[in-house]
Design a protein around this motif. Structure first.
Motif, PDB file in Angstrom:
ATOM      1  N   GLU A  27      -2.577 -18.776  -5.065  1.00  0.00           N
ATOM      2  CA  GLU A  27      -1.384 -18.514  -5.483  1.00  0.00           C
ATOM      3  C   GLU A  27      -1.413 -17.507  -6.626  1.00  0.00           C
ATOM      4  OE1 GLU A  27       1.334 -22.275  -4.756  1.00  0.00           O
ATOM      5  OE2 GLU A  27      -0.068 -22.188  -6.766  1.00  0.00           O
ATOM      6  N   LYS A  28      -2.549 -17.651  -7.118  1.00  0.00           N
ATOM      7  CA  LYS A  28      -3.075 -16.567  -8.320  1.00  0.00           C
ATOM      8  C   LYS A  28      -3.468 -15.399  -7.839  1.00  0.00           C
ATOM      9  CE  LYS A  28      -4.251 -20.112 -12.121  1.00  0.00           C
ATOM     10  NZ  LYS A  28      -5.321 -20.654 -12.776  1.00  0.00           N
ATOM     11  N   ALA A  29      -4.090 -15.347  -6.733  1.00  0.00           N
ATOM     12  CA  ALA A  29      -4.888 -14.238  -6.038  1.00  0.00           C
ATOM     13  C   ALA A  29      -3.656 -13.459  -5.403  1.00  0.00           C
ATOM     14  CB  ALA A  29      -5.900 -14.748  -4.997  1.00  0.00           C
ATOM     15  N   ALA A  30      -2.695 -13.945  -4.703  1.00  0.00           N
ATOM     16  CA  ALA A  30      -1.350 -13.558  -4.370  1.00  0.00           C
ATOM     17  C   ALA A  30      -0.624 -12.827  -5.325  1.00  0.00           C
ATOM     18  CB  ALA A  30      -0.655 -14.721  -3.699  1.00  0.00           C
ATOM     19  N   ARG A  31      -0.480 -13.530  -6.442  1.00  0.00           N
ATOM     20  CA  ARG A  31       0.267 -12.856  -7.393  1.00  0.00           C
ATOM     21  C   ARG A  31      -0.376 -11.777  -8.056  1.00  0.00           C
ATOM     22  NH1 ARG A  31      -0.520 -15.877 -12.606  1.00  0.00           N
ATOM     23  NH2 ARG A  31      -2.650 -14.850 -12.146  1.00  0.00           N
ATOM     24  N   ASP A  32      -1.625 -11.754  -8.296  1.00  0.00           N
ATOM     25  CA  ASP A  32      -2.419 -10.661  -8.712  1.00  0.00           C
ATOM     26  C   ASP A  32      -2.585  -9.268  -7.845  1.00  0.00           C
ATOM     27  OD1 ASP A  32      -2.954 -11.978 -10.943  1.00  0.00           O
ATOM     28  OD2 ASP A  32      -5.043 -12.612 -10.252  1.00  0.00           O
ATOM     29  N   SER A  33      -2.283  -9.696  -6.449  1.00  0.00           N
ATOM     30  CA  SER A  33      -2.174  -8.760  -5.503  1.00  0.00           C
ATOM     31  C   SER A  33      -0.867  -7.867  -5.396  1.00  0.00           C
ATOM     32  CB  SER A  33      -2.511  -9.225  -4.191  1.00  0.00           C
ATOM     33  OG  SER A  33      -2.628  -8.579  -2.963  1.00  0.00           O
ATOM     34  N   VAL A  34       0.038  -8.731  -5.494  1.00  0.00           N
ATOM     35  CA  VAL A  34       1.393  -8.209  -5.685  1.00  0.00           C
ATOM     36  C   VAL A  34       1.505  -7.312  -7.057  1.00  0.00           C
ATOM     37  CG1 VAL A  34       3.796  -8.866  -6.074  1.00  0.00           C
ATOM     38  CG2 VAL A  34       2.473  -9.954  -4.174  1.00  0.00           C
ATOM     39  N   ALA A  35       1.146  -7.838  -7.939  1.00  0.00           N
ATOM     40  CA  ALA A  35       1.096  -7.038  -9.318  1.00  0.00           C
ATOM     41  C   ALA A  35       0.324  -5.621  -9.186  1.00  0.00           C
ATOM     42  CB  ALA A  35       0.432  -7.868 -10.553  1.00  0.00           C
ATOM     43  N   ARG A  36      -0.847  -5.585  -8.391  1.00  0.00           N
ATOM     44  CA  ARG A  36      -1.786  -4.255  -8.276  1.00  0.00           C
ATOM     45  C   ARG A  36      -0.714  -3.538  -7.483  1.00  0.00           C
ATOM     46  NH1 ARG A  36      -5.887  -8.142  -7.951  1.00  0.00           N
ATOM     47  NH2 ARG A  36      -5.804  -8.111  -5.596  1.00  0.00           N
ATOM     48  N   PHE A  37      -0.187  -4.042  -6.473  1.00  0.00           N
ATOM     49  CA  PHE A  37       0.532  -3.109  -5.468  1.00  0.00           C
ATOM     50  C   PHE A  37       1.709  -2.467  -6.094  1.00  0.00           C
ATOM     51  CE2 PHE A  37       4.455  -2.588  -2.849  1.00  0.00           C
ATOM     52  CZ  PHE A  37       3.968  -1.725  -1.918  1.00  0.00           C
ATOM     53  N   MET A  38       2.571  -3.417  -6.867  1.00  0.00           N
ATOM     54  CA  MET A  38       3.522  -2.863  -7.945  1.00  0.00           C
ATOM     55  C   MET A  38       3.043  -1.736  -8.967  1.00  0.00           C
ATOM     56  SD  MET A  38       6.323  -4.501  -6.881  1.00  0.00           S
ATOM     57  CE  MET A  38       7.621  -3.888  -7.932  1.00  0.00           C
ATOM     58  N   ASP A  39       1.995  -1.883  -9.477  1.00  0.00           N
ATOM     59  CA  ASP A  39       1.478  -0.865 -10.471  1.00  0.00           C
ATOM     60  C   ASP A  39       0.966   0.192  -9.664  1.00  0.00           C
ATOM     61  OD1 ASP A  39       1.676  -2.627 -12.438  1.00  0.00           O
ATOM     62  OD2 ASP A  39      -0.349  -3.185 -12.511  1.00  0.00           O
ATOM     63  N   VAL A  42       4.665   1.263  -6.517  1.00  0.00           N
ATOM     64  CA  VAL A  42       6.063   1.139  -6.984  1.00  0.00           C
ATOM     65  C   VAL A  42       6.501   1.977  -8.332  1.00  0.00           C
ATOM     66  CG1 VAL A  42       8.147  -0.376  -7.421  1.00  0.00           C
ATOM     67  CG2 VAL A  42       6.561  -1.184  -5.650  1.00  0.00           C
ATOM     68  N   LEU A  43       5.644   1.317  -9.156  1.00  0.00           N
ATOM     69  CA  LEU A  43       5.852   2.020 -10.616  1.00  0.00           C
ATOM     70  C   LEU A  43       6.061   3.368 -10.854  1.00  0.00           C
ATOM     71  CD1 LEU A  43       4.452  -0.940 -13.072  1.00  0.00           C
ATOM     72  CD2 LEU A  43       6.859  -0.195 -12.601  1.00  0.00           C
ATOM     73  N   PRO A  44       4.832   4.022 -10.116  1.00  0.00           N
ATOM     74  CA  PRO A  44       4.595   5.643 -10.208  1.00  0.00           C
ATOM     75  C   PRO A  44       6.056   6.392  -9.777  1.00  0.00           C
ATOM     76  CG  PRO A  44       2.788   4.683  -9.451  1.00  0.00           C
ATOM     77  CD  PRO A  44       3.625   3.508  -9.536  1.00  0.00           C
ATOM     78  N   ILE A  45       6.748   5.948  -8.851  1.00  0.00           N
ATOM     79  CA  ILE A  45       7.942   6.249  -8.259  1.00  0.00           C
ATOM     80  C   ILE A  45       9.408   6.012  -9.128  1.00  0.00           C
ATOM     81  CG2 ILE A  45       6.885   7.163  -6.190  1.00  0.00           C
ATOM     82  CD1 ILE A  45       8.559   5.015  -4.856  1.00  0.00           C
ATOM     83  N   THR A  46       9.493   4.907  -9.612  1.00  0.00           N
ATOM     84  CA  THR A  46      10.473   4.209 -10.042  1.00  0.00           C
ATOM     85  C   THR A  46      11.403   5.035 -10.921  1.00  0.00           C
ATOM     86  OG1 THR A  46       9.551   1.991 -10.020  1.00  0.00           O
ATOM     87  CG2 THR A  46      11.499   2.501 -11.176  1.00  0.00           C
ATOM     88  N   GLY A  47      10.806   5.757 -11.959  1.00  0.00           N
ATOM     89  CA  GLY A  47      11.626   6.610 -12.896  1.00  0.00           C
ATOM     90  C   GLY A  47      12.143   7.917 -12.072  1.00  0.00           C
TER      91      GLY A  47
END
Length: 58
Positions: A27-39, A42-47
């Motif tokens: 579960e921690k690995a899945a959470r970390d994978s999602v966080a890396r994907f978001m960073d 997603v974050l670069p285009i959000t603004g």
């Protein structure tokens, strides 16, 4: 409650307090994978999309 090896929770009533203690390694690995994907994706285009009032189609 915090043990001697666990740092005190900054907000003991917070729903995320000590959540890592409840997660398996998988579960921690899945959470970390999602966080890396978001960073990375997603974050670069959000603004830009917020500013333009748009929603990305892809």
């Amino acid at each position: 409650m915090a043990t001697s090896s666990t740092p005190p929770c900054p907000a003991p009533t917070s729903p995320t307090c000590f959540v890592d203690d409840l997660l398996s390694a998988e579960e921690k690995a899945a959470r970390d994978s999602v966080a890396r994907f978001m960073d990375a994706e997603v974050l670069p285009i959000t603004g830009r999309h917020f500013r333009d009032g748009a929603f990305p189609a892809d």
